[in-house]
Design a protein around this motif. Structure first.
Motif, short mmCIF file in Angstrom:
data_model
loop_
_atom_site.label_atom_id
_atom_site.label_comp_id
_atom_site.label_asym_id
_atom_site.label_seq_id
_atom_site.Cartn_x
_atom_site.Cartn_y
_atom_site.Cartn_z
N CYS A 1 0.80 -1.11 -0.07
CA CYS A 1 0.19 0.66 0.12
C CYS A 1 1.28 1.83 -0.11
O CYS A 1 0.59 2.16 -0.36
N ILE A 2 1.98 1.65 1.24
CA ILE A 2 2.70 2.31 0.80
C ILE A 2 3.71 2.76 -0.55
O ILE A 2 3.00 3.80 -1.35
N PHE A 3 4.12 1.62 -1.61
CA PHE A 3 4.40 1.94 -2.26
C PHE A 3 3.50 2.10 -3.57
O PHE A 3 3.89 3.49 -4.29
N GLN A 4 2.35 1.98 -2.90
CA GLN A 4 1.26 2.51 -4.18
C GLN A 4 1.49 3.06 -3.93
O GLN A 4 0.39 4.75 -5.43
N TRP A 5 0.59 3.92 -3.44
CA TRP A 5 0.63 5.32 -2.50
C TRP A 5 1.39 5.93 -3.18
O TRP A 5 1.02 7.71 -3.78
N TYR A 6 2.62 5.94 -3.20
CA TYR A 6 4.30 6.73 -3.72
C TYR A 6 3.83 6.84 -4.77
O TYR A 6 3.72 7.40 -5.72
N PHE A 7 4.35 5.13 -5.64
CA PHE A 7 4.00 5.34 -6.98
C PHE A 7 2.94 6.14 -7.88
O PHE A 7 3.41 6.78 -8.56
N TRP A 8 1.49 6.43 -7.77
CA TRP A 8 0.96 6.36 -8.46
C TRP A 8 -0.45 6.56 -7.17
O TRP A 8 -1.75 6.75 -8.12
N GLY A 9 -1.40 6.04 -6.34
CA GLY A 9 -2.02 6.19 -5.59
C GLY A 9 -2.88 7.45 -5.11
O GLY A 9 -3.90 7.50 -5.39
N TYR A 10 -1.90 8.20 -4.51
CA TYR A 10 -1.62 9.60 -4.30
C TYR A 10 -2.77 10.40 -5.38
O TYR A 10 -3.20 11.11 -5.06
N SER A 11 -1.45 10.88 -6.57
CA SER A 11 -1.87 11.01 -7.96
C SER A 11 -3.29 10.62 -7.81
O SER A 11 -4.35 11.52 -8.42
N LEU A 12 -3.86 9.49 -7.98
CA LEU A 12 -5.13 8.77 -8.85
C LEU A 12 -6.73 9.29 -7.71
O LEU A 12 -7.21 9.31 -7.81
N THR B 1 -5.21 0.40 -6.61
CA THR B 1 -5.70 1.12 -7.54
C THR B 1 -7.29 1.22 -8.35
O THR B 1 -7.84 2.26 -8.65
N LEU B 2 -7.81 0.56 -8.44
CA LEU B 2 -9.12 -0.10 -9.33
C LEU B 2 -10.20 -0.19 -8.34
O LEU B 2 -10.99 0.46 -8.87
N VAL B 3 -9.94 0.06 -7.24
CA VAL B 3 -11.13 0.30 -6.20
C VAL B 3 -11.04 1.66 -4.72
O VAL B 3 -11.95 2.60 -5.48
N TYR B 4 -10.11 1.53 -4.46
CA TYR B 4 -9.94 2.74 -3.27
C TYR B 4 -9.03 3.39 -4.06
O TYR B 4 -10.76 4.82 -3.30
N CYS B 5 -8.64 3.52 -5.20
CA CYS B 5 -8.39 5.42 -5.42
C CYS B 5 -9.55 6.24 -5.80
O CYS B 5 -9.95 7.38 -5.58
N PRO B 6 -10.36 5.47 -6.71
CA PRO B 6 -10.96 6.33 -7.42
C PRO B 6 -12.66 6.37 -6.68
O PRO B 6 -12.89 7.83 -6.62
N LEU B 7 -12.41 5.25 -5.32
CA LEU B 7 -14.30 6.15 -4.29
C LEU B 7 -13.26 6.62 -3.45
O LEU B 7 -14.29 7.66 -2.88
N ILE C 1 -11.28 17.73 -4.46
CA ILE C 1 -12.00 19.32 -5.42
C ILE C 1 -12.88 18.87 -6.21
O ILE C 1 -13.70 19.52 -6.45
N ASN C 2 -12.25 18.05 -7.23
CA ASN C 2 -12.92 17.55 -8.84
C ASN C 2 -13.69 16.59 -8.22
O ASN C 2 -13.78 16.17 -9.62
N GLY C 3 -14.10 15.51 -7.48
CA GLY C 3 -14.72 14.47 -7.27
C GLY C 3 -15.96 15.00 -7.99
O GLY C 3 -16.09 15.90 -7.17
N TRP C 4 -16.90 14.17 -9.22
CA TRP C 4 -18.36 14.93 -8.44
C TRP C 4 -19.01 14.52 -7.05
O TRP C 4 -19.95 15.23 -7.40
N GLY C 5 -18.35 14.09 -6.50
CA GLY C 5 -19.47 13.35 -5.05
C GLY C 5 -19.02 15.11 -4.27
O GLY C 5 -19.84 16.05 -3.56
N ASN D 1 -12.32 14.73 -14.24
CA ASN D 1 -13.10 13.79 -14.72
C ASN D 1 -13.76 14.36 -13.67
O ASN D 1 -15.55 13.21 -14.11
N GLY D 2 -13.48 13.87 -12.80
CA GLY D 2 -14.53 13.56 -11.43
C GLY D 2 -14.58 12.15 -10.48
O GLY D 2 -15.47 12.00 -9.65
N PHE D 3 -13.71 11.43 -11.81
CA PHE D 3 -14.06 9.55 -11.21
C PHE D 3 -12.62 9.55 -10.96
O PHE D 3 -12.64 8.31 -9.90
#
Length: 204
Positions: free
Chosen positions: A91-102, A177-183, A190-194, A110-112
């Motif tokens: 999780c730490i690696f994924q968050w550093y790699f692209w998780g925080y950005s996603l 990547t596919l579930v947590y970051c979009p949710l 600030i640009n999320g649809w919710g 795009n809001g999603f």
């Protein structure tokens, strides 16, 4: 020796140019403590799922977070501790790699899901965070990463006595990547649809 001194001089010059007066020291201290407290939950989650020895059962008085202690059999206790620890590292690696950005990139429109503007935590240091202009972006990334780690630790409880660690780590990376970051992007970016519709997250 001269090279290291020149590196320190450059770093000091960069840090002196940064305007840190915009950040509130009380808010920074609170987020650091809150992030540390959330990070203490990660081994607690792993322990509450799998530690079953009598010694750990006697520690329930001292550690009320070990709520689910004893749910798994003794033979799977060590593998669950390893799974929670390894999932924390993934999780730490994924968050550093692209998780925080996603999840929290403020330039995504795009809001999603976010974009890769902060891939590898690029340009995430002393700028104001998307969550509050009173704390730096890097501290906000650390704080949100701790929640992702706790969520994954809870998720690892599902492999008790029926899963293997390596496939669980691959699943962890993909799930983040596919579930947590979009949710996370929907209500907290600030640009999320919710966020734009005024959705409030009362999960915490």
């Amino acid at each position: 020796m001269a090279l290291s001194e020149s590196v320190w001089e450059v770093l000091n010059a960069i840090l002196k140019k940064r305007d840190t007066t915009q950040f509130d020291r009380g808010d920074i201290s609170f987020i650091i403590v809150a992030g540390a407290m959330v990070s203490f939950m990660i081994p607690g989650v792993g322990s509450q799922i799998c530690l079953t020895s009598g010694f750990i059962r006697s520690l329930k008085v001292l550690y009320p977070a070990f709520l689910y202690s004893g749910l798994a059999r003794r033979k799977s206790a060590l593998s669950l501790i390893w799974a929670v620890t390894a999932s924390n590292a993934v999780c730490i690696f994924q968050w550093y790699f692209w998780g925080y950005s996603l999840a929290f990139s403020p330039t995504a429109t795009n809001g999603f899901i976010g974009n890769l503007a902060h891939f590898g935590l690029m340009n995430v240091l002393g700028d104001p965070s998307p969550g509050s202009p009173l704390i730096p972006d890097l501290l906000y990334a650390f704080y949100q990463m701790e929640f992702a780690c706790v969520t994954v630790g809870i998720l690892m409880g599902g492999i008790a006595e029926r899963g293997r660690v390596l496939p669980a780590m691959i699943f962890t990376f993909l799930w983040l990547t596919l579930v947590y970051c979009p949710l996370a992007c929907w209500p907290w970016n600030i640009n999320g649809w919710g966020f734009k519709y005024g959705v409030l997250d009362y999960a915490g």
